[in-house]
Write an enzyme that holds these catalytic residues in place. Structure first.
Site, PDB file in Angstrom:
ATOM      1  N   ASP A  25     -17.322  11.145 -24.747  1.00  0.00           N
ATOM      2  CA  ASP A  25     -18.204  10.057 -24.110  1.00  0.00           C
ATOM      3  C   ASP A  25     -19.769  10.363 -24.482  1.00  0.00           C
ATOM      4  O   ASP A  25     -20.353   9.105 -24.789  1.00  0.00           O
ATOM      5  CB  ASP A  25     -18.210   9.555 -22.352  1.00  0.00           C
ATOM      6  CG  ASP A  25     -16.484   9.982 -21.720  1.00  0.00           C
ATOM      7  OD1 ASP A  25     -14.993   8.718 -22.551  1.00  0.00           O
ATOM      8  OD2 ASP A  25     -16.087  10.573 -21.708  1.00  0.00           O
ATOM      9  N   TYR A 206      -7.870  21.781 -27.902  1.00  0.00           N
ATOM     10  CA  TYR A 206      -8.510  21.251 -25.988  1.00  0.00           C
ATOM     11  C   TYR A 206      -7.579  22.885 -26.327  1.00  0.00           C
ATOM     12  O   TYR A 206      -6.982  23.665 -26.823  1.00  0.00           O
ATOM     13  CB  TYR A 206      -7.278  20.157 -25.388  1.00  0.00           C
ATOM     14  CG  TYR A 206      -8.218  19.135 -26.331  1.00  0.00           C
ATOM     15  CD1 TYR A 206      -9.058  18.505 -25.517  1.00  0.00           C
ATOM     16  CD2 TYR A 206      -7.480  18.578 -27.091  1.00  0.00           C
ATOM     17  CE1 TYR A 206     -10.077  17.366 -25.671  1.00  0.00           C
ATOM     18  CE2 TYR A 206      -8.494  16.476 -27.261  1.00  0.00           C
ATOM     19  CZ  TYR A 206      -9.375  16.298 -26.682  1.00  0.00           C
ATOM     20  OH  TYR A 206     -10.448  15.745 -26.806  1.00  0.00           O
ATOM     21  N   GLU A 285     -12.819  12.623 -29.984  1.00  0.00           N
ATOM     22  CA  GLU A 285     -12.870  11.719 -31.231  1.00  0.00           C
ATOM     23  C   GLU A 285     -14.146  11.006 -31.990  1.00  0.00           C
ATOM     24  O   GLU A 285     -14.219  10.901 -33.351  1.00  0.00           O
ATOM     25  CB  GLU A 285     -13.586   9.989 -30.160  1.00  0.00           C
ATOM     26  CG  GLU A 285     -13.354   8.344 -31.681  1.00  0.00           C
ATOM     27  CD  GLU A 285     -13.689   7.445 -29.987  1.00  0.00           C
ATOM     28  OE1 GLU A 285     -13.435   7.173 -29.135  1.00  0.00           O
ATOM     29  OE2 GLU A 285     -14.890   6.070 -30.571  1.00  0.00           O
ATOM     30  N   ASP A 286     -15.216  11.606 -31.584  1.00  0.00           N
ATOM     31  CA  ASP A 286     -16.238  11.829 -32.456  1.00  0.00           C
ATOM     32  C   ASP A 286     -15.939  12.870 -32.901  1.00  0.00           C
ATOM     33  O   ASP A 286     -16.952  12.572 -34.626  1.00  0.00           O
ATOM     34  CB  ASP A 286     -18.087  12.114 -31.095  1.00  0.00           C
ATOM     35  CG  ASP A 286     -19.008  12.038 -32.060  1.00  0.00           C
ATOM     36  OD1 ASP A 286     -19.113  11.334 -32.309  1.00  0.00           O
ATOM     37  OD2 ASP A 286     -19.800  12.850 -31.896  1.00  0.00           O
ATOM     38  N   SER A 287     -16.142  13.728 -32.815  1.00  0.00           N
ATOM     39  CA  SER A 287     -15.810  15.593 -33.571  1.00  0.00           C
ATOM     40  C   SER A 287     -14.731  15.337 -34.862  1.00  0.00           C
ATOM     41  O   SER A 287     -14.906  15.558 -36.023  1.00  0.00           O
ATOM     42  CB  SER A 287     -14.995  17.073 -33.088  1.00  0.00           C
ATOM     43  OG  SER A 287     -14.359  16.747 -32.537  1.00  0.00           O
TER      44      SER A 287
END
Ligand SMILES: Cc1cn([C@H]2C[C@H](O)[C@@H](COP(=O)(O)OP(=O)(O)O[C@H]3O[C@@H](C)[C@H](O)[C@@H](O)[C@H]3O)O2)c(=O)[nH]c1=O
Length: 391
Positions: A25, A206, A285-287
């Site tokens: 986020d 994760y 999402e970002d990586s």
């Protein structure tokens, strides 16, 4: 500063970020905030509720202060929902990230502005088709004279595109062309001279990823591998696999595998890590997006959702992702526990056998995706359209 035609030096923008968990986020919002400031000359206020998570990807940040500037972005501590605002404090463009509930007083003040701000809900990334029907949809406030617009990132021109900085590709190429710079970067992470030419794999996943199966494969496989792991990633599995607590700054070896743990990187250095490796495991999402701009073969560990909704999202992405081949698809499914694999060594070998060809295809993929335009510029263009219509 690179100035784009569609914005003025005086535009202000407030971006509200609630850290639900992890770093995605704030990772996305921090990237967006810096880019809007640097490339469009916008005064950005980044409202964040969790400065401690932010500090991990932006090490210079001070905790528990109301306002501070970093990279010319005004970082504001979103302490609670009771913060009070007046119309004079409202930005021209307001973005709530991922439908976070912005303070009620901010919404009231927005409605009281003589010129009301353009209000966006910036949504999460998915390759599913339904986003195309929802992208740019308006939603009227039930009580106040305000409209919020949905803005969806995505993989085609019917969505808001993906975020990429104007200088990103040049920076990547310059880094890769300068072997001294690249080698120094890797040595600073703890690689020895002899490790530099080894097949390098970065790991960001994760905790539930089948890391032990991957480690077994990397140990057994013929090609020596150097695994680069930011501190805290898969630590429980790594510790139990190696039978002791591994510390940041340690290198451990077994079979054909060497593993290095190093401190979590600042966001720009994480990009360099993705560029410098031969294969990247990324997540969230970002990586995941940065791995695509890195143009290096990767496997995505998708953020888990109830009822295995994430499996649908994974399939949607893989069905559009052109560099995919059978081996990479199988590895993606195995990594995300969509399917079981009995022989990880054979699978990994197949993936790496096709490495060169996949890498070439990742370049074409990035070239195609850039054609959809950068998300920040697309969002500003849409804001301008809304403004013109309401004038
Ligand atoms: C490993 C590493 C990552 N990073 C950065 C890169 C990214 O900006 C950020 C990680 O974000 P992500 O890759 O998105 O993974 P993530 O799992 O951390 O984040 C998210 O995933 C989203 C799908 C969820 O909505 C979020 O709630 C969140 O869980 O951390 C560093 O700056 N340094 C590092 O060493």
């Amino acid at each position: 500063m690179i100035q784009h035609e569609e914005t003025s030096q005086h535009t202000s923008l407030a971006l509200f970020c609630k850290v639900v968990d992890n770093y995605g986020d704030i990772g996305i919002c921090w990237r967006l905030a810096r880019q809007l400031q640097r490339e469009h000359g916008i005064h950005v206020q980044l409202w964040v509720d969790d400065l401690a998570s932010f500090q991990r990807i932006c090490p210079g940040l001070t905790l528990e202060i109301d306002r501070q500037f970093k990279a010319e972005v005004e970082i504001c501590w979103w302490k609670n929902q009771e913060l009070e605002f007046t119309p004079s404090e409202i930005a021209d463009i307001v973005i709530e990230f991922f439908a976070c509930d912005i303070p009620p007083s901010y919404i009231t003040a927005m409605s009281q502005c003589s010129e009301r701000p353009v209000w966006f809900n910036l949504e999460g990334l998915t390759a599913e088709e339904w986003v195309e029907g929802c992208h740019r949809l308006p939603s009227s406030h039930p009580r106040l004279p305000l409209t919020k617009y949905f803005f969806f990132p995505g993989f085609n021109e019917r969505t808001g595109g993906l975020m990429f900085e104007a200088e990103l590709e040049n920076q990547r190429l310059a880094f890769l062309a300068n072997s001294e710079l690249k080698n120094d970067f890797l040595k600073n992470l703890g690689l020895d001279e002899a490790d530099l030419s080894t097949f390098k794999v970065s790991l960001f996943c994760y905790p539930h990823a089948p890391v032990a199966s991957l480690l077994d494969a990397l140990i057994a496989t013929e090609r020596p591998t150097f695994l680069l792991v930011p501190e805290g990633v898969a630590s429980a599995t790594l510790n139990s696999f190696f039978g002791r607590e591994l510390k940041s700054g340690e290198t451990v070896s077994r079979g054909n595998l060497r593993v290095r743990i190093f401190p979590f990187l600042a966001q720009d250095d994480y990009d360099r890590l993705l560029w410098a490796c031969d294969f990247n495991f990324v997540r969230g999402e970002d990586s995941f997006v940065r791995a695509q701009w890195a143009q290096i073969p990767f496997v995505w560990h998708i953020y888990p959702q109830d009822d295995n909704l994430h499996h649908k999202k994974l399939r949607a992405f893989l069905s559009t992702y052109t560099p995919i081949n059978d081996a990479l698809r199988d590895l993606s499914f195995a990594w995300n526990e969509v399917m079981q694999v009995s022989d990880w060594t054979a699978l990994w070998t197949k993936v790496t056998d096709q490495h060169l060809q996949t890498q070439l295809q990742t370049q074409e993929w990035a070239r195609q995706k850039r054609k959809n335009g950068d998300l920040s510029a697309n969002l500003l263009r849409f804001a301008k359209e809304i403004k013109q219509k309401s004038a």
